[in-house]
Design a protein around this motif. Structure first.
Motif, PDB file in Angstrom:
ATOM      1  N   TYR A 237       0.827  -1.198   0.000  1.00 39.62           N
ATOM      2  CA  TYR A 237       0.000   0.000   0.000  1.00 39.62           C
ATOM      3  C   TYR A 237       0.867   1.256   0.000  1.00 39.62           C
ATOM      4  O   TYR A 237       1.964   1.272   0.566  1.00 39.62           O
ATOM      5  CB  TYR A 237      -0.883   0.046   1.246  1.00 39.62           C
ATOM      6  N   SER A 239      -0.194   5.512   0.606  1.00 43.78           N
ATOM      7  CA  SER A 239      -1.267   6.493   0.769  1.00 43.78           C
ATOM      8  C   SER A 239      -0.798   7.875   0.341  1.00 43.78           C
ATOM      9  O   SER A 239       0.397   8.127   0.172  1.00 43.78           O
ATOM     10  CB  SER A 239      -1.739   6.545   2.222  1.00 43.78           C
ATOM     11  N   VAL A 248      -0.593   1.922   6.622  1.00 49.27           N
ATOM     12  CA  VAL A 248      -1.705   2.690   6.059  1.00 49.27           C
ATOM     13  C   VAL A 248      -2.997   2.421   6.833  1.00 49.27           C
ATOM     14  O   VAL A 248      -3.845   3.311   6.967  1.00 49.27           O
ATOM     15  CB  VAL A 248      -1.888   2.331   4.562  1.00 49.27           C
ATOM     16  N   ALA A 253      -6.446   9.474   4.587  1.00 50.92           N
ATOM     17  CA  ALA A 253      -5.733   9.849   3.375  1.00 50.92           C
ATOM     18  C   ALA A 253      -6.748  10.150   2.278  1.00 50.92           C
ATOM     19  O   ALA A 253      -7.860   9.618   2.277  1.00 50.92           O
ATOM     20  CB  ALA A 253      -4.777   8.746   2.919  1.00 50.92           C
ATOM     21  N   THR A 256      -5.487   5.961  -1.554  1.00 53.26           N
ATOM     22  CA  THR A 256      -4.534   4.891  -1.259  1.00 53.26           C
ATOM     23  C   THR A 256      -4.413   4.012  -2.498  1.00 53.26           C
ATOM     24  O   THR A 256      -5.401   3.742  -3.187  1.00 53.26           O
ATOM     25  CB  THR A 256      -4.970   4.047  -0.050  1.00 53.26           C
ATOM     26  N   TRP A 284      -8.709   4.460   6.232  1.00 48.96           N
ATOM     27  CA  TRP A 284      -8.480   3.299   5.379  1.00 48.96           C
ATOM     28  C   TRP A 284      -8.444   2.019   6.195  1.00 48.96           C
ATOM     29  O   TRP A 284      -7.631   1.868   7.103  1.00 48.96           O
ATOM     30  CB  TRP A 284      -7.192   3.475   4.581  1.00 48.96           C
TER      31      TRP A 284
END
Length: 347
Positions: A237, A239, A248, A253, A256, A284
């Motif tokens: 991931y 972000s 994350v 965010a 992502t 997230w």
């Protein structure tokens, strides 16, 4: 954020359905009424299908492919593939629902739930395809109507969702705009962990793990392993705030992106939040085992109790959620590119 629009659902249902015949190039739709699905094709190749069978408990996009034909979603439980995890049978393709809607769990509902426990769960029932149309060769729109129902078949919410599909070179772009209108006197989305817009990704896009898991073996059976074989697992991931990997999860965010390789080809899935969404920028719920979700409503667990959001929709009021998903195959996507796409989407 919330508007009074009680007639919206019913007016949309008056629009004529116009599933178009298959074309030699560009977008086309194929309605498999007997299978409860509509295929979305590009140059006669499947990009995704809108699936609404009763056993799924909600409409989903499944599978999801890159423009070149690489599948980025997990196959289990609908079309299992060797090497996949068999956890969370409610994680199917791309979907939108929530763990606590007037106390009912829409998120975790599946055929695995025992009948005696069904009263605790809700389901989203497809009502109709409102319209389906292509716009030139590289754009298409599918509008659907659905009901959010409790265990007694009473409707809590009506849903109108517009899926806008677009191909830009190697990018398959899905914009989902969903309007939810309360039918009950009040519909409460209680602040909770599991939700909201989600995709369950292919094994190759998971993060490496040393935890035990149950996987599908080459014969189609289920094999529990104390140490997971991470061969081919390449996901990571990133972000908009610069965080990577498992860091994350539980952070806010604007977007992502999950990047990795499938069949030695660079592949990425990027989800963009929209400034007009409740709870923007979203938290997230992005797990290394393959669940990739944006949850703007479950703020308490992600903030360690510092923030709360219990979203209430009164009868005849509506709330709209907007998301963009970018599926790229063949080459990497950069943060600069994503920021440009996010700026475009925010308009």
């Amino acid at each position: 954020m919330i508007t009074r629009n009680a007639a919206y659902f019913f007016l949309c249902c008056l629009f004529p359905l116009s599933l178009q015949a298959q074309k030699s190039d560009g977008f086309s739709f194929v309605d498999h009424f007997d299978k409860n699905q509509v295929d979305i094709l590009y140059n006669n190749k499947l990009l995704t299908s809108y699936c609404y069978g009763d056993s799924i408990m909600k409409p989903v996009l499944f599978p999801v492919n890159t423009v070149s034909g690489i599948t980025v979603t997990r196959g289990f439980p609908l079309s299992p593939r060797p090497g996949e995890r068999v956890d969370h049978p409610h994680h199917i393709g791309i979907w939108m629902n929530y763990e606590s809607v007037n106390g009912l769990d829409f998120w975790n509902n599946s055929t695995a739930i025992p009948y005696q426990n069904k009263s605790r769960y809700g389901r989203i029932v497809h009502h109709k395809i409102v319209t389906a149309e292509t716009k030139g060769n590289n754009k298409a729109t599918l509008v659907t109507a659905a009901y959010w129902k409790d265990h007694s078949n009473r409707t809590l919410l009506t849903e109108i969702t517009t899926y806008s599909f677009e191909v830009r070179k190697t990018d398959f772009i899905i914009d989902r705009i969903t309007g939810l209108t309360a039918v009950a006197n009040e519909v409460l989305f209680r602040d909770i962990k599991d939700g909201f817009l989600a995709i369950r990704v292919a094994r190759e896009l998971e993060h490496s793990s040393s935890e035990p898991a149950t996987l599908i073996d080459k014969n189609g059976g289920y094999t529990s392993t104390p140490v997971v074989n991470n061969d081919g697992v390449t996901g990571e991931y990133l972000s908009s705030e610069g965080l990577t990997g498992n860091a994350v999860w539980g952070t806010r965010a604007k977007w992502t992106s999950l990047r990795g390789k499938i069949r030695q080809q660079p592949v990425s899935i990027t989800i963009l939040d929209h400034p007009k969404n409740p709870g923007y920028p979203t938290y997230w719920h992005a797990r290394g085992y393959g669940l990739f979700a944006a949850n703007p409503l479950g703020q308490a667990i992600f903030s360690n109790g510092k923030e709360h959001l219990n979203l209430s929709i009164k009868k005849d009021e509506s709330v709209i959620f907007r998301y963009r998903i970018i599926v790229r195959g063949g080459h990497d996507i950069t943060a600069e590119e994503i920021n440009k796409l996010a700026k475009d989407f925010s308009k």
